[in-house]
Design an enzyme around this catalytic site. Structure first.
Site, PDB file in Angstrom:
ATOM      1  N   GLY A 109       0.827  -1.204   0.000  1.00  0.00           N
ATOM      2  CA  GLY A 109       0.000   0.000   0.000  1.00  0.00           C
ATOM      3  C   GLY A 109       0.851   1.239   0.000  1.00  0.00           C
ATOM      4  N   PRO A 110       0.208   2.381  -0.236  1.00  0.00           N
ATOM      5  CG  PRO A 110      -1.385   3.997  -0.677  1.00  0.00           C
ATOM      6  CD  PRO A 110      -1.205   2.546  -0.563  1.00  0.00           C
ATOM      7  N   PRO A 111       2.433   4.947   1.209  1.00  0.00           N
ATOM      8  CG  PRO A 111       4.168   6.396   0.691  1.00  0.00           C
ATOM      9  CD  PRO A 111       2.973   5.744   0.107  1.00  0.00           C
ATOM     10  N   GLY A 112       2.215   5.555   4.755  1.00  0.00           N
ATOM     11  CA  GLY A 112       1.351   6.116   5.796  1.00  0.00           C
ATOM     12  C   GLY A 112       0.017   5.429   5.949  1.00  0.00           C
TER      13      GLY A 112
ATOM     14  N   GLY B  78      -0.236   2.559   7.527  1.00  0.00           N
ATOM     15  CA  GLY B  78      -0.179   1.767   8.750  1.00  0.00           C
ATOM     16  C   GLY B  78       0.520   0.430   8.600  1.00  0.00           C
ATOM     17  CE  LYS B  79       3.489   0.147   3.251  1.00  0.00           C
ATOM     18  NZ  LYS B  79       2.949   1.493   3.138  1.00  0.00           N
ATOM     19  CB  THR B  80       5.779   0.635   9.854  1.00  0.00           C
ATOM     20  OG1 THR B  80       6.165   0.942   8.533  1.00  0.00           O
ATOM     21  CG2 THR B  80       6.979   0.331  10.701  1.00  0.00           C
TER      22      THR B  80
ATOM     23  CB  SER C  12      -5.364   1.144 -16.830  1.00  0.00           C
ATOM     24  OG  SER C  12      -4.531   2.148 -16.341  1.00  0.00           O
TER      25      SER C  12
ATOM     26  CE  LYS D  47      -5.787   2.675 -12.171  1.00  0.00           C
ATOM     27  NZ  LYS D  47      -6.013   1.857 -13.350  1.00  0.00           N
TER      28      LYS D  47
HETATM   29  P1  ADP Z   1       3.568   2.885   6.482  1.00  0.00           P
HETATM   30  O1  ADP Z   1       4.479   1.909   7.122  1.00  0.00           O
HETATM   31  O2  ADP Z   1       2.421   2.250   5.768  1.00  0.00           O
HETATM   32  O3  ADP Z   1       4.228   3.902   5.633  1.00  0.00           O
HETATM   33  P2  ADP Z   1       3.113   3.768   9.177  1.00  0.00           P
HETATM   34  O4  ADP Z   1       2.824   2.458   9.793  1.00  0.00           O
HETATM   35  O5  ADP Z   1       4.466   4.346   9.412  1.00  0.00           O
HETATM   36  O6  ADP Z   1       2.843   3.710   7.631  1.00  0.00           O
HETATM   37  O7  ADP Z   1       1.993   4.782   9.600  1.00  0.00           O
HETATM   38  C1  ADP Z   1       2.163   6.174   9.729  1.00  0.00           C
HETATM   39  C2  ADP Z   1       1.436   6.690  10.930  1.00  0.00           C
HETATM   40  O8  ADP Z   1       0.042   6.611  10.736  1.00  0.00           O
HETATM   41  C3  ADP Z   1       1.726   5.890  12.179  1.00  0.00           C
HETATM   42  O9  ADP Z   1       1.885   6.800  13.234  1.00  0.00           O
HETATM   43  C4  ADP Z   1       0.491   5.048  12.380  1.00  0.00           C
HETATM   44  O10 ADP Z   1       0.265   4.784  13.721  1.00  0.00           O
HETATM   45  C5  ADP Z   1      -0.588   5.930  11.790  1.00  0.00           C
HETATM   46  N1  ADP Z   1      -1.703   5.141  11.265  1.00  0.00           N
HETATM   47  C6  ADP Z   1      -1.800   4.597  10.041  1.00  0.00           C
HETATM   48  N2  ADP Z   1      -2.958   3.916   9.888  1.00  0.00           N
HETATM   49  C7  ADP Z   1      -3.629   4.054  11.060  1.00  0.00           C
HETATM   50  C8  ADP Z   1      -4.902   3.589  11.536  1.00  0.00           C
HETATM   51  N3  ADP Z   1      -5.720   2.852  10.771  1.00  0.00           N
HETATM   52  N4  ADP Z   1      -5.247   3.911  12.780  1.00  0.00           N
HETATM   53  C9  ADP Z   1      -4.442   4.655  13.557  1.00  0.00           C
HETATM   54  N5  ADP Z   1      -3.243   5.140  13.177  1.00  0.00           N
HETATM   55  C10 ADP Z   1      -2.827   4.838  11.946  1.00  0.00           C
END
Ligand code: ADP
Length: 907
Positions: free
Chosen positions: A453-456, A458-460, A796, A839
């Site tokens: 998925g895109p950055p941010g 919640g993957k990490t 596409s 999209k």
């Molecule tokens: P990624 O690894 O996908 O780039 P991160 O895991 O670093 O993203 O997430 C970035 C921030 O957003 C973190 O502080 C995370 O806790 C928060 N976050 C992302 N998704 C959620 C969610 N569904 N609920 C609460 N916080 C979230």
């Protein structure tokens, strides 16, 4: 940043008399508390975070007015076994800044990291010719002298190289060169402090010139002195050197006499080492050294008997004892042994016993895990459900293994008791002992999760939650930009400055053989090249069939990774190699709607930022319209990373206001500065600056030949992309620009062919089989996809291109709040495409109100697109190009020659 020249940055006071100049580099030990603050700073920021290193004016603190903004390039944690040791921090200075908070009684070295207001000096103008010439002359003279004085060829070469650079240097770069030179020459502290305050390039060059002249004369005088005392000194040196050698030989002999067992009785080393009659400071060193060696030794003794690692460690330990201390070889072996013993080997009695099985055995495990996932993340219901399933599989397998291990052990014990009775030789029973270790080698092999998925999104943090739920340590390995296999697998020991790879480093940091290791951004791993194949090394790490004997080149003993739980993340699936993908189970995280973002911001991000910046929840509320304004106008991303950052900026701004409010209170007893505990929408511009996405929609215009397509970028983010076409005089050719790949170029040609064949029906040409690009006038069509530097490929954009050509040739326009995606075939069918959820969410963020999608993607919308987005957007599912045209241009907007056309194509 509100204003380019002023900002608030974290500052660190450098211990006296250290100074960091722009373009210089420094490594210093920092206290644990500071180290921890820095460590969170590093973890929170995506790039190398910036801090300001400020020198002190005197040993009794008091900050200097000038400092250097620097990137944190490295932060080394102290080893877990020795937590009192300081952290090591490396900084790379890049520009001088002035500290605006110059309160004289501000606490300094001990106050740790403090946010202070700073000011960047204005952009530099080139210095005058006169000062550049003088600077060059002084610098060249100094370098010349240094080159003459040194006896090392390598140093001489470096000095000559720098001299050549100075001769060539332009006026604009001269002041920068002054920084480089001054930070690498010795000089007096006060001179360097003054040099740091020289923001004006002319002034800086003048000061550097004075400094170099001074330095040259010092070195000249000292050379003369050195020559005169040279003879007596060399005699003294020889004597000193021989005495050192004598002491080392005596020490070795003593050790040899006392060592009876291969490793010697534990604990005799410290005594030996300290019994010499060396001076006090040496004694201190030796004690610490002996302690470290004893530590290594006890770890070797704790390793499982007959294991490969123990054999290797004993062999190296013996070699170490034979080699004189202080030699290079000694250092190399010692370093190796430190690494070897720091790995949490299964079977070693110093390895922290795994509590994982106890956690898993707990009946409430799944309930607790669900709670953990819920308390860390909002929404993501499908993902959480899948993760709970995953965790229950891990649990079942672990418990099953444990059961099997127990049974195996019982049956072996039975054999052990029977065999000695049958055979008279005790030795035979002995040979069975090693096989007792076998069960511990078998372990949990769950599927490997891959979050895409895109950055941010919640993957990490999902990875972190899984580790918490399982009660295991969490380590993250960032694979972005790894080109060299050795970064994963380590360098062989023959290689200068070799060391182990990322996997071993993570294991050491985790301190347990069963951590959760997150392999971040596996799509950014380099492919096979002359530095080996990093992707293949990763495959070995992830393959359950091979990873119980993972081979790190540096450690050179098979390491068992089978207990490690690997989780991978990536932005797209396209660049991941097939075999790697094969081993992973994919979990998609496509991004959040504004509604979800609001929940996340209110319940997770804001409380987190308040806590991080030392404000209580009741001290600050951000009104909901303000939050929504941040999400819509300051960020436009699928995830919540920029949103998090923007909220952080708001909270920091308010934290400063709060501090000022308190200060004012203390000084006069009355609060001068008002503090408002709510942030409203209209205050945001003052805090965050001008909104980045203001008015972007109004830039979009309805134009002939321009149609909006839908894309998913390499970062996995969905969005809209204009397809622009114009007609230029020519001979009927199609020009395609915008970094297009082969597939997308082909769909451009396909689209044009379709339009040419239907030109008569669409009333573009007056007769059948006429080429609209040749009659009445000859023309070429130029099709361009903006963001020209970004590579684009895939089929596409087919219907968007067709619509663009039709618009260009008929003059009808497609409204700019419509976007579309879909592959076309020569027969005019519209085929399904991927990334529908991304999209559609991207289109929603861009305020598109209607999307045209392939009929075959209907289910994707129903299943994946959040209901709230479905409710506000119009979806038009099309089977043929004709339907797509009708939907895009509006019913009846294109003058079809024969109405049967549409009917026919629908059949
Ligand atoms: P990624 O690894 O996908 O780039 P991160 O895991 O670093 O993203 O997430 C970035 C921030 O957003 C973190 O502080 C995370 O806790 C928060 N976050 C992302 N998704 C959620 C969610 N569904 N609920 C609460 N916080 C979230």
């Amino acid at each position: 940043m509100v204003n380019m020249s002023k900002a608030t940055l974290p500052t660190l006071a450098l211990p006296y008399p250290l100074i960091l100049l722009p373009s210089g580099r420094i490594t210093i030990p920092v206290k644990r508390s500071i180290g921890e603050t820095l460590s969170t700073l590093v973890q929170e920021s995506e790039t190398q975070p910036i801090i300001v290193a400020v020198p002190l004016t005197s040993p009794e603190s008091s900050l200097y007015q000038w400092g250097t903004a620097a990137h944190i390039v490295r932060l080394i944690k102290p080893p877990a076994r020795n937590p009192k040791q300081p952290y090591l921090l490396s900084l790379n200075g890049f520009t001088r800044v002035r500290i605006l908070d110059t309160n004289p009684d501000l606490p300094t070295v001990d106050s740790g990291i403090v946010d202070r207001r700073i000011e960047y000096p204005p952009t530099e103008s080139p210095p005058s010719a006169e000062s550049v010439v003088k600077f060059k002359a002084a610098a060249l003279k100094l370098l010349d002298q240094l080159a003459k004085d040194t006896t090392q060829q390598a140093k001489r070469d470096t000095y000559n190289k720098v001299a050549a650079m100075i001769e060539e240097i332009s006026y604009v770069r001269a002041a920068w060169m002054a920084d480089v030179m001054v930070s690498s020459t010795n000089g007096e502290y006060s001179d360097k402090l003054e040099f740091l305050s020289a923001a004006d390039p002319d002034d800086r060059l003048r000061r550097a010139t004075t400094l170099f002249v001074k330095q040259s004369s010092i070195s000249e005088v000292s050379k003369r002195i050195a020559q005169s005392v040279d003879e007596s000194l060399s005699k003294q040196q020889k004597e000193f050197f021989l005495r050192q050698q004598q002491a080392a030989i005596e020490r070795e002999l003593k050790n040899l006499r006392r060592t009876s067992s291969p490793l010697g009785p534990p604990g005799n080393m410290p005594k030996d080492e300290s019994s010499g009659n060396s001076s006090e400071s040496e004694l201190d060193n030796e004690e610490a050294e002996a302690e470290d060696m004893a530590d290594i030794k006890s770890k070797i003794e704790a390793m499982a008997k007959d294991s490969e690692e123990r054999k290797m460690a004993v062999r190296e330990w013996r070699r170490l004892k034979r080699i004189p201390q202080g030699s290079v070889e000694h250092g190399v072996i010692r370093n190796y042994l430190e690494w070897l013993t720091a790995i949490p080997w299964t079977g070693s009695s110093t390895t922290t016993p795994s509590t994982a099985v106890e956690t898993l055995r707990d009946r409430a495990f799944l309930r607790n895990a669900k709670q953990q996932l819920d308390s860390d993340h909002f929404g993501l219901e499908k993902v959480k459900k899948r993760l709970t399933e995953y965790l229950s599989v891990v649990r079942l397998k672990a418990l099953q293994m444990e059961q099997e291990a127990k049974e195996e052990q019982r049956s072996q014990q039975l054999q052990l008791t029977i065999i000695p009775k049958k055979s008279a030789k005790a030795g035979e029973a002995h040979t069975l002992v090693p096989s007792l270790r076998q069960p511990s080698r078998k372990t949990v092999k769950g599927p490997i999760l891959l979050f895409v998925g895109p950055p941010g999104t919640g993957k990490t943090s999902l990875g972190q939650s899984i580790a918490k739920a399982l009660g295991r340590p969490f380590q993250r390995i960032s694979l972005g930009g790894v080109r060299d296999e050795a970064e994963i697998r380590g360098h062989r020991r023959t290689y200068v400055a070799s060391g182990p790879g990322m996997i071993v480093q993570a294991l050491r940091k985790a301190g347990r053989p069963d951590p959760v290791i997150l392999l971040d951004e596996i799509d950014k791993v380099g492919q096979s090249n002359h530095h080996g194949d990093p992707a293949a090394a990763l495959l070995e790490v992830l393959d359950p069939e091979q990873n119980h004997t993972f081979n790190d080149h540096y450690i050179n003993v098979p390491i068992d990774l089978s207990q490690v739980l690997f989780i991978c993340t990536s932005n797209t699936l396209e660049t991941i190699s097939g075999p790697l993908l094969d081993r992973c189970e994919i979990i998609q995280l496509s991004g959040y709607t504004y509604n979800e973002k609001m929940h996340i911001a209110k319940n997770f991000l804001l409380p987190k930022q308040l806590h991080a910046n030392g404000l209580a929840t009741e001290q600050l509320t951000v009104a909901e319209p303000a939050l929504l304004h941040i999400a819509t106008h300051y960020t436009r991303e699928a995830g919540v990373r920029s949103l998090d950052r923007a909220i952080g900026a708001v909270v920091r701004f308010k934290a400063v206001e709060w501090a000022e409010h308190l200060d004012a209170d203390n000084e006069s007893g009355v609060s001068i500065k008002e503090y408002k505990d709510v942030v409203d929408e209209d205050e945001l511009e003052g805090i965050l600056g001008i909104a980045r996405w203001d008015g972007e929609e109004s830039d979009r215009e309805e134009r002939r030949g321009v149609v909006y397509g839908l894309v998913v970028t390499g970062m996995g983010e969905g969005g809209i992309l204009p397809v622009e076409t114009i007609a230029v005089p020519g001979t009927g050719k199609l020009m395609l620009t915008g970094s297009l790949g082969e597939v997308i170029k082909e769909s451009g040609e396909l689209a044009l062919s379709w339009v040419k064949t239907h030109a008569y029906d669409l009333c573009i040409t007056a007769a059948r089989y006429q080429d609209p690009l040749k009659t009445p006038n000859g023309m070429d069509i130029h099709l361009h996809l903006p963001s020209g530097a970004v590579k684009k490929d895939g089929p596409s954009a087919g219907i968007a291109m067709t619509c663009a050509f039709v618009s260009l040739l008929t003059g009808a326009c497609v409204p700019c709040d419509i976007a579309m995606t879909g592959e076309i075939t020569l027969r005019g069918r519209v085929g399904p495409v991927g990334g529908i959820k991304e999209k559609v969410l991207g289109a929603h963020r861009a305020n598109i109100t209607k999307v045209i999608l392939p009929w075959a993607n209907r289910k994707d919308v129903e299943h994946d697109v959040p209901v709230e987005v479905q409710a506000v957007m119009q979806f038009s599912f099309v089977r043929t190009v004709e339907e797509a045209l009708e939907s895009a241009f509006g019913k009846g907007a294109l003058g079809w020659r024969s109405k049967d056309m549409l009917m026919e194509s629908r059949l």
